[in-house]
Design an enzyme around this catalytic site. Structure first.
Site, PDB file in Angstrom:
ATOM      1  N   GLU A  42      -7.863  -5.323  -0.268  1.00 44.01           N
ATOM      2  CA  GLU A  42      -8.413  -6.105  -1.368  1.00 44.01           C
ATOM      3  C   GLU A  42      -8.309  -7.613  -1.151  1.00 44.01           C
ATOM      4  O   GLU A  42      -9.048  -8.380  -1.747  1.00 44.01           O
ATOM      5  CB  GLU A  42      -7.716  -5.717  -2.681  1.00 44.01           C
ATOM      6  CG  GLU A  42      -7.814  -4.253  -3.039  1.00 44.01           C
ATOM      7  CD  GLU A  42      -9.217  -3.808  -3.385  1.00 44.01           C
ATOM      8  OE1 GLU A  42     -10.193  -4.367  -2.858  1.00 44.01           O
ATOM      9  OE2 GLU A  42      -9.332  -2.883  -4.190  1.00 44.01           O
ATOM     10  N   HIS A  79       0.847  -1.198   0.000  1.00 42.07           N
ATOM     11  CA  HIS A  79       0.000   0.000   0.000  1.00 42.07           C
ATOM     12  C   HIS A  79       0.875   1.238   0.000  1.00 42.07           C
ATOM     13  O   HIS A  79       1.947   1.232   0.604  1.00 42.07           O
ATOM     14  CB  HIS A  79      -0.931   0.016   1.225  1.00 42.07           C
ATOM     15  CG  HIS A  79      -2.072   0.955   1.047  1.00 42.07           C
ATOM     16  ND1 HIS A  79      -1.996   2.275   1.389  1.00 42.07           N
ATOM     17  CD2 HIS A  79      -3.302   0.754   0.518  1.00 42.07           C
ATOM     18  CE1 HIS A  79      -3.143   2.856   1.086  1.00 42.07           C
ATOM     19  NE2 HIS A  79      -3.957   1.967   0.550  1.00 42.07           N
TER      20      HIS A  79
HETATM   21  N1  ACO Z   1       3.998  -7.612  -4.464  1.00 41.64           N
HETATM   22  C1  ACO Z   1       5.330  -7.608  -4.693  1.00 41.64           C
HETATM   23  N2  ACO Z   1       6.091  -6.517  -4.628  1.00 41.64           N
HETATM   24  C2  ACO Z   1       5.478  -5.363  -4.299  1.00 41.64           C
HETATM   25  C3  ACO Z   1       4.108  -5.290  -4.014  1.00 41.64           C
HETATM   26  C4  ACO Z   1       3.368  -6.478  -4.114  1.00 41.64           C
HETATM   27  N3  ACO Z   1       2.058  -6.488  -3.882  1.00 41.64           N
HETATM   28  N4  ACO Z   1       3.785  -4.016  -3.727  1.00 41.64           N
HETATM   29  C5  ACO Z   1       4.905  -3.318  -3.821  1.00 41.64           C
HETATM   30  N5  ACO Z   1       5.920  -4.122  -4.167  1.00 41.64           N
HETATM   31  C6  ACO Z   1       7.318  -3.768  -4.384  1.00 41.64           C
HETATM   32  C7  ACO Z   1       7.438  -3.045  -5.701  1.00 41.64           C
HETATM   33  O1  ACO Z   1       7.737  -3.934  -6.746  1.00 41.64           O
HETATM   34  C8  ACO Z   1       8.560  -2.077  -5.464  1.00 41.64           C
HETATM   35  O2  ACO Z   1       9.784  -2.693  -5.692  1.00 41.64           O
HETATM   36  P1  ACO Z   1      10.952  -1.876  -6.419  1.00 41.64           P
HETATM   37  O3  ACO Z   1      11.272  -0.749  -5.475  1.00 41.64           O
HETATM   38  O4  ACO Z   1      12.046  -2.891  -6.565  1.00 41.64           O
HETATM   39  O5  ACO Z   1      10.389  -1.393  -7.708  1.00 41.64           O
HETATM   40  C9  ACO Z   1       8.467  -1.800  -3.964  1.00 41.64           C
HETATM   41  O6  ACO Z   1       7.717  -2.861  -3.376  1.00 41.64           O
HETATM   42  C10 ACO Z   1       7.795  -0.509  -3.681  1.00 41.64           C
HETATM   43  O7  ACO Z   1       6.550  -0.530  -4.287  1.00 41.64           O
HETATM   44  P2  ACO Z   1       5.892   0.757  -4.842  1.00 41.64           P
HETATM   45  O8  ACO Z   1       5.568   0.490  -6.260  1.00 41.64           O
HETATM   46  O9  ACO Z   1       6.696   1.975  -4.492  1.00 41.64           O
HETATM   47  O10 ACO Z   1       4.570   0.859  -4.057  1.00 41.64           O
HETATM   48  P3  ACO Z   1       3.493   1.901  -4.433  1.00 41.64           P
HETATM   49  O11 ACO Z   1       3.243   2.686  -3.212  1.00 41.64           O
HETATM   50  O12 ACO Z   1       3.857   2.692  -5.628  1.00 41.64           O
HETATM   51  O13 ACO Z   1       2.280   0.971  -4.861  1.00 41.64           O
HETATM   52  C11 ACO Z   1       0.494  -0.532  -4.691  1.00 41.64           C
HETATM   53  C12 ACO Z   1       1.273   0.602  -4.001  1.00 41.64           C
HETATM   54  C13 ACO Z   1       0.078  -0.078  -6.115  1.00 41.64           C
HETATM   55  C14 ACO Z   1      -0.741  -0.833  -3.888  1.00 41.64           C
HETATM   56  C15 ACO Z   1       1.423  -1.771  -4.774  1.00 41.64           C
HETATM   57  O14 ACO Z   1       1.768  -2.201  -3.465  1.00 41.64           O
HETATM   58  C16 ACO Z   1       0.787  -2.915  -5.561  1.00 41.64           C
HETATM   59  O15 ACO Z   1       0.921  -2.942  -6.778  1.00 41.64           O
HETATM   60  N6  ACO Z   1       0.099  -3.875  -4.868  1.00 41.64           N
HETATM   61  C17 ACO Z   1      -0.570  -4.938  -5.581  1.00 41.64           C
HETATM   62  C18 ACO Z   1      -1.907  -4.436  -6.154  1.00 41.64           C
HETATM   63  C19 ACO Z   1      -2.956  -4.228  -5.082  1.00 41.64           C
HETATM   64  O16 ACO Z   1      -3.126  -5.032  -4.186  1.00 41.64           O
HETATM   65  N7  ACO Z   1      -3.674  -3.091  -5.213  1.00 41.64           N
HETATM   66  C20 ACO Z   1      -4.741  -2.706  -4.261  1.00 41.64           C
HETATM   67  C21 ACO Z   1      -4.278  -1.562  -3.396  1.00 41.64           C
HETATM   68  S1  ACO Z   1      -5.494  -1.125  -2.188  1.00 41.64           S
HETATM   69  C22 ACO Z   1      -6.615  -0.194  -3.055  1.00 41.64           C
HETATM   70  O17 ACO Z   1      -6.323   0.429  -4.017  1.00 41.64           O
HETATM   71  C23 ACO Z   1      -8.000  -0.159  -2.579  1.00 41.64           C
END
Ligand code: ACO
Length: 366
Positions: free
Chosen positions: A308, A253
């Site tokens: 989610e 998140h």
């Molecule tokens: N699985 C694996 N790795 C992850 C995940 C995940 N679910 N979430 C973040 N990371 C990793 C990223 O790959 C990134 O790695 P990097 O720095 O090597 O590129 C690192 O953790 C940081 O992630 P960010 O992209 O900076 O996180 P951000 O804050 O931009 O994204 C998000 C948040 C979009 C929710 C992300 O965690 C994600 O894609 N989760 C999966 C999708 C999901 O569950 N979405 C629902 C969110 S809740 C809602 O919207 C109601």
């Protein structure tokens, strides 16, 4: 200084609607804990809190419930428009188009609580109408004697809704009604800030919500659980996914650096339906394995379960098919979007951030 890519940590609005405390893992709607509200108040009462500033007291709750209930029916023109959508247009695309063509109650600017409440009241009907059309099943007219949530289930199934399912779904709708400046709410506020109309703002919000990184995640969580199938396969499946550079849906998140309080609350809701939903046990085991792997994978990032993950389990347990997960999130978040539209309009300044130019400059002419 570098740009805040993805606008992380950037504040663009003051809001009295919700506090998302990413460090403590708390979610507060106008001074009330979201989990407490989910346990003790209906979705309509929470919508009243968000749109009008306080929980309805005494007979005001019933007056508000029946006012919303009286607005549920779609017009014949709206039915015709939905009938004309191509059959390959999925539910979220249909909602995006359908909401943009809904009738609006009153002047286009500034938006009023009555106008946004009319959209809030009708969104379940829009979902159900399109759903039946795509399924080739007959549409059922809304019932004014039922609560917002019970009527939604009734519209989809045509059956008297199971009270345990209504309670669980109502808790889900309350817990996902509002969540600060998430991508879809931000989209709604940006559009409102131009003094455009509320339906344009809601259309933009739906477009943002449908993406898999935002509201599209629960359907992918269900697919993940389906593919894993049994807890003995979880570790290999999840590991493989991470090794392929893919994200685990339902985890991570932007704001929470600890457990998402909505995931905690929804897990309790899901547990109450565990006897009729065998996936609950599988979900617990997959969650534990995913958290273990994510901790090894990115220890510095603090990746936890987000809303989610258990949303998928609750929505499945109340009998909703996967295609209705994000539309049902839309039914919930409509309350938050509408409240933000009112709040933005009441104290408006156009939202206009800047981008940092990293391209070439023209070569100097000699
Ligand atoms: N699985 C694996 N790795 C992850 C995940 C995940 N679910 N979430 C973040 N990371 C990793 C990223 O790959 C990134 O790695 P990097 O720095 O090597 O590129 C690192 O953790 C940081 O992630 P960010 O992209 O900076 O996180 P951000 O804050 O931009 O994204 C998000 C948040 C979009 C929710 C992300 O965690 C994600 O894609 N989760 C999966 C999708 C999901 O569950 N979405 C629902 C969110 S809740 C809602 O919207 C109601």
């Amino acid at each position: 200084m570098g740009a805040a890519i993805g606008m992380e940590g950037v504040y663009v609005a003051d809001t009295a609607l919700s506090l998302v405390d990413g460090q403590k893992g708390a979610l507060i709607y106008r001074g009330h804990g979201a989990k407490d509200l989910a346990l003790s108040h209906s979705f309509e009462e929470v919508a009243h809190l968000l749109l009008l500033g306080q929980l309805p007291e005494g007979n005001k709750a019933e007056i508000w419930r029946s006012a919303l209930a009286s607005k549920r029916a779609l017009t014949a023109e709206e039915h015709r428009l939905l009938d004309a959508l191509p059959p390959n247009m999925d539910m979220m695309e249909s909602l995006r188009t359908g909401v943009s063509a809904l009738s609006w109650d009153g002047a286009m600017w500034p938006p009023t609580p009555e106008a946004v409440a009319t959209v809030l009241a009708r969104i379940p009907t829009l979902v159900a109408y399109r759903w039946h059309r795509l399924q080739g099943t007959p549409f059922i007219q809304p019932r004014a004697d039922l609560s917002h949530t019970a009527n939604y289930l009734y519209l989809l199934t045509g059956k008297e809704p199971n009270p345990a399912h209504v309670r669980a779904l109502d808790a889900y709708l309350v817990l996902t009604a509002e969540h600060g400046l998430n991508a879809s709410t931000f989209a709604a506020r940006v559009v409102t800030s131009t003094q455009s109309d509320g339906l344009s703002a809601l259309t933009a919000a739906i477009g943002a919500l449908k993406g898999p990184l935002h509201g599209g995640a629960p359907a992918e969580v269900e697919e993940m659980l389906e593919q894993i199938g049994s807890s003995s396969r979880a570790a290999d499946w999840l590991q493989q996914r991470l090794q392929n550079g893919e994200r685990l849906m339902g985890f991570g998140h932007r704001v929470y650096r600890t457990r998402d309080p909505r995931a905690e609350a929804l897990r309790e809701v899901a547990q109450q339906l565990a006897s009729e939903e065998p996936w609950f046990e599988l979900a617990l085991e997959v969650e534990a394995e995913a958290l273990r792997l994510l901790q090894q994978w990115k220890p510095e990032r603090k990746l936890y379960t987000n809303v989610e993950f258990y949303a998928a389990v609750v929505l499945r347990a109340v009998g909703l098919p996967r295609e209705l997960y994000t539309p049902t999130f839309t039914v919930a978040r409509m309350a938050g979007w509408c409240a933000h539209i009112l709040e933005q309009a009441a104290n408006n300044r156009i939202i206009r951030p800047q981008s940092r130019y990293v391209g070439p400059l023209p070569e100097k002419s000699s």
